[in-house]
Design an enzyme around this catalytic site. Structure first.
Site, PDB file in Angstrom:
ATOM      1  N   ALA A 150       1.139  -1.356  -0.200  1.00  0.00           N
ATOM      2  CA  ALA A 150       0.290  -0.338   0.059  1.00  0.00           C
ATOM      3  C   ALA A 150       1.070   1.357  -0.047  1.00  0.00           C
ATOM      4  O   ALA A 150       2.067   1.108   0.418  1.00  0.00           O
ATOM      5  CB  ALA A 150      -0.660  -0.251   0.875  1.00  0.00           C
ATOM      6  N   PRO A 151       0.425   2.575  -0.480  1.00  0.00           N
ATOM      7  CA  PRO A 151       1.023   3.661  -0.715  1.00  0.00           C
ATOM      8  C   PRO A 151       0.923   4.576   0.561  1.00  0.00           C
ATOM      9  O   PRO A 151      -0.291   4.484   1.447  1.00  0.00           O
ATOM     10  CB  PRO A 151       0.328   4.821  -2.027  1.00  0.00           C
ATOM     11  N   TRP A 152       1.621   5.803   0.358  1.00  0.00           N
ATOM     12  CA  TRP A 152       1.635   6.710   2.200  1.00  0.00           C
ATOM     13  C   TRP A 152       0.296   7.913   2.105  1.00  0.00           C
ATOM     14  O   TRP A 152       0.417   8.137   2.886  1.00  0.00           O
ATOM     15  CB  TRP A 152       2.261   7.309   1.633  1.00  0.00           C
ATOM     16  N   LYS A 176       1.976  -4.674   3.639  1.00  0.00           N
ATOM     17  CA  LYS A 176       3.570  -4.531   4.033  1.00  0.00           C
ATOM     18  C   LYS A 176       2.662  -2.773   3.217  1.00  0.00           C
ATOM     19  O   LYS A 176       2.877  -2.501   2.197  1.00  0.00           O
ATOM     20  CB  LYS A 176       3.977  -4.393   2.999  1.00  0.00           C
ATOM     21  N   PRO A 177       2.429  -1.802   4.382  1.00  0.00           N
ATOM     22  CA  PRO A 177       2.523  -0.803   4.358  1.00  0.00           C
ATOM     23  C   PRO A 177       3.375   0.121   3.072  1.00  0.00           C
ATOM     24  O   PRO A 177       4.476  -0.341   3.729  1.00  0.00           O
ATOM     25  CB  PRO A 177       1.831   0.365   5.706  1.00  0.00           C
ATOM     26  N   GLU A 179       6.998   2.783   3.566  1.00  0.00           N
ATOM     27  CA  GLU A 179       7.613   2.346   4.797  1.00  0.00           C
ATOM     28  C   GLU A 179       7.781   3.829   5.890  1.00  0.00           C
ATOM     29  O   GLU A 179       8.488   3.560   6.439  1.00  0.00           O
ATOM     30  CB  GLU A 179       9.272   2.342   3.870  1.00  0.00           C
ATOM     31  N   SER A 230       2.610   3.708  -7.443  1.00  0.00           N
ATOM     32  CA  SER A 230       2.965   4.637  -8.374  1.00  0.00           C
ATOM     33  C   SER A 230       2.529   3.123  -9.267  1.00  0.00           C
ATOM     34  O   SER A 230       2.661   2.121  -9.770  1.00  0.00           O
ATOM     35  CB  SER A 230       4.232   4.854  -8.795  1.00  0.00           C
ATOM     36  N   ALA A 232       5.056   3.048 -12.569  1.00  0.00           N
ATOM     37  CA  ALA A 232       5.867   2.774 -12.107  1.00  0.00           C
ATOM     38  C   ALA A 232       6.620   1.209 -11.936  1.00  0.00           C
ATOM     39  O   ALA A 232       6.755   0.136 -12.156  1.00  0.00           O
ATOM     40  CB  ALA A 232       7.011   3.639 -11.971  1.00  0.00           C
ATOM     41  N   GLU A 251      -3.467  -0.921  -8.282  1.00  0.00           N
ATOM     42  CA  GLU A 251      -4.117   0.166  -8.642  1.00  0.00           C
ATOM     43  C   GLU A 251      -3.781   1.140  -8.723  1.00  0.00           C
ATOM     44  O   GLU A 251      -2.683   1.497  -7.498  1.00  0.00           O
ATOM     45  CB  GLU A 251      -5.288   0.214  -7.244  1.00  0.00           C
ATOM     46  N   CYS A 285      -4.796   9.946  -5.696  1.00  0.00           N
ATOM     47  CA  CYS A 285      -4.951   9.222  -7.004  1.00  0.00           C
ATOM     48  C   CYS A 285      -6.068   9.590  -7.836  1.00  0.00           C
ATOM     49  O   CYS A 285      -5.941   9.919  -9.050  1.00  0.00           O
ATOM     50  CB  CYS A 285      -4.400   7.444  -6.823  1.00  0.00           C
ATOM     51  N   GLU A 385       1.421  12.382 -13.208  1.00  0.00           N
ATOM     52  CA  GLU A 385       1.037  12.972 -12.054  1.00  0.00           C
ATOM     53  C   GLU A 385       2.564  13.747 -11.420  1.00  0.00           C
ATOM     54  O   GLU A 385       3.408  13.656 -11.286  1.00  0.00           O
ATOM     55  CB  GLU A 385       1.609  11.839 -11.163  1.00  0.00           C
TER      56      GLU A 385
END
Ligand code: NAD
Length: 500
Positions: A150-152, A176-177, A179, A230, A232, A251, A285, A385
């Site tokens: 997951a992202p921040w 895993k969130p 870091e 992201s 990438a 996503e 997003c 973005e």
């Protein structure tokens, strides 16, 4: 600080401490380290996957009512620590406390409540005698161990979007969130234990993407990988997952257009553009990033957005009066600033913002609400973005042109169309390439409806019962109802056997 969990991971219902490189969580308002932890290495990630695999038979075999009851208890647990969750989310991300209290935390709890209900009715086709000689039934089964990254930007919400549909459907999960924002995800795991969700159903590991994350993605025991982040990194992960044949849900990034037709309610569009582009300091997003405005309204729209952006109050994240806090990190702020600098060098003009604020906000990772005009459709600021509080406004003359420009980017996550004409609205909803199209609004999400992208924004859905399409597999069971040993179709294989 004292309320934060002193742990880096949560495996088999217990907090644990990693053994990898030290990581810091930094408050982007002060620049101070608020928490440190050791990253989880390959052996810890492996232990988490094993714990999830060990918990799977019992959890997948539990009745939907039992799983639903556990999720209902989780919603109660989370509600009881809602303020702690909001404070922690704000401390680790810099988002205004109002946003954490009114959006992130209640939205996450609502998601838990939704999946507590949805767990009890998975969709499928009706059983039937389609061949005449068999009854066909459909089973919708869980997959096994789901790995998730997951992202921040909305740490708790993203964790909820990943965990809830997975476990509601009977899977177990290792998440895993990001870091730099692990804290509320660890609080979520603790709440799962308090709610009585069996040990090993929800496991958390923490650490950098290329280390801890990549180890998780490549674990051959995973039945599925679900990634939000992201484009990438998502594509990199897709390559890794393909090597193991691991099912994937992606996503990814967005670059949402905001199309204002000539009959739009200008005041609504101006307010919508400012709220839609600045929410979470633009680190969303689905945030409005490209306003295509009919030329007859363009100047008034630019004036209105500029005026309202200037009234947005930047300040301390913990202050309920603050509208916009710092970005999540100085690195992210610098990334946004350099992207805007390149846009200005390429001919764009900043009519609002376009820089980091000075004075008493100079110690935080702030960036001013920014409106750019005169950018070229092909330029980086329109195509890629920025993930910050930056809106680009461009004029158009014909409806077709507005929609073509809206579609003219690699992404397809979300979009909005602003018009009072129902036919125009329907045409825009049909023609704009995005997983969500809002009409006369931009941003609202609801647990009952799906969220997910097209094109470079990925595939698959979070939220809603559509997410069960990602987290379950369909099995067809075809049962003979004739009780005859000799089936008519056998003659296709041995037509003359009886005569020999
Ligand atoms: P990111 O891709 O840099 O990181 C996302 C996650 O991937 C983090 O947990 C990171 O540690 C991990 N990661 C990074 N490299 C990895 C690797 N090589 N192997 C495994 N894991 C790895 O994204 P970010 O900067 O954290 O978040 C912002 C991005 O997320 C934006 O592009 C945004 O649009 C996107 N996003 C999309 C949605 C959506 O629903 N489509 C929602 C939120 C954010």
């Amino acid at each position: 600080m004292s309320t934060y969990p002193q742990t880096s991971n949560y495996i088999a219902g217990k907090p644990g401490v990693g053994t990898g490189a030290e990581q810091s969580v930094i408050d982007p308002f002060t620049g101070e380290v608020i928490w440190t932890y050791r990253a989880d290495d390959a052996s810890t990630v492996g232990a988490a996957v094993q714990a999830a695999a060990a918990a799977y038979p019992e959890w997948s075999g539990a009745t939907p009512a039992d799983r639903s009851g556990a999720l209902t208890a989780l919603a109660v647990e989370l509600s009881s620590v809602a303020e702690e969750l909001a404070q922690t989310e704000t401390a680790q991300t810099g988002k205004p406390i109002r946003l954490s209290r009114e959006f992130d935390v209640p939205g996450s709890i609502d998601n838990v409540s939704f999946f507590a209900g949805a767990a009890r009715h998975l969709d499928g086709h009706a059983s039937g005698e389609y061949s005449g000689d068999h009854t066909s039934t459909i089973r919708r089964e869980s997959l096994g161990v789901v790995g998730s990254i997951a992202p921040w930007n909305y740490p708790l919400q993203m964790a909820a979007w990943k965990v809830l549909p997975a476990i509601a459907a009977g899977n177990t999960i290792v998440l895993k969130p990001a870091e730099n924002t692990p804290l509320t995800t660890l609080l979520l795991a603790e709440a799962c234990s308090r709610a009585g969700i069996p040990a090993g159903v929800v496991n958390i590991v923490n650490g950098p993407g290329p280390d801890t994350g990549q180890t998780l993605v490549t674990d051959p025991a995973l039945s599925m990988m679900s990634f939000t982040g992201s484009t990438a990194v998502g594509r990199h992960i897709a390559g890794l997952a393909a090597a193991n044949g691991t099912r994937l849900h992606l996503e990814l990034g967005g670059k949402a257009p905001f199309v204002v037709f000539d009959d739009a309610d200008l005041e609504a569009a101006v307010r919508g553009a400012v709220a839609g582009s600045l929410i979470n300091s633009g680190q969303d997003c689905t945030a409005a990033t490209r306003a295509y405005v009919h030329r007859s309204l363009f100047d008034d729209f630019v004036d209105g957005v500029t005026d309202l952006m200037r009234r947005v109050r930047l300040g301390a994240p913990a202050d309920p009066e603050t509208d916009q806090g710092p970005l999540v990190s100085f690195r992210q702020r610098d990334r946004v600033a350099s992207m805007v600098e390149r846009a200005l060098r390429d001919g764009a003009k900043a009519v609002s913002g376009g820089q980091a604020p000075g004075d008493d906000l100079a110690d935080g990772a702030y960036y001013e609400p920014t409106l750019l005009v005169d950018a070229d459709q092909r330029s980086e600021i329109v195509q890629q973005e920025a993930f910050g509080p930056v809106l680009v406004a461009l004029p158009f003359d014909r409806d077709d042109e507005g929609i073509e420009l809206a579609n003219d980017v690699p992404f397809g996550l979300a979009a909005s169309a602003w018009t009072r004409d129902v036919f125009r609205a329907q045409a825009a909803a049909r023609r704009i390439e995005a997983g969500t199209v809002w009409i006369n609004d931009h941003i609202p999400i609801i647990s009952e409806m799906p969220h997910g992208g097209m094109k470079a924004s990925g595939y698959g859905k979070d939220m809603s019962s559509y997410s069960f399409d990602e987290y379950t597999q369909i099995k067809h069971v075809m049962s003979d109802i004739t009780a005859e040993a000799a089936k008519p179709w056998h003659t296709t294989v041995f037509a003359h056997a009886e005569q020999r």
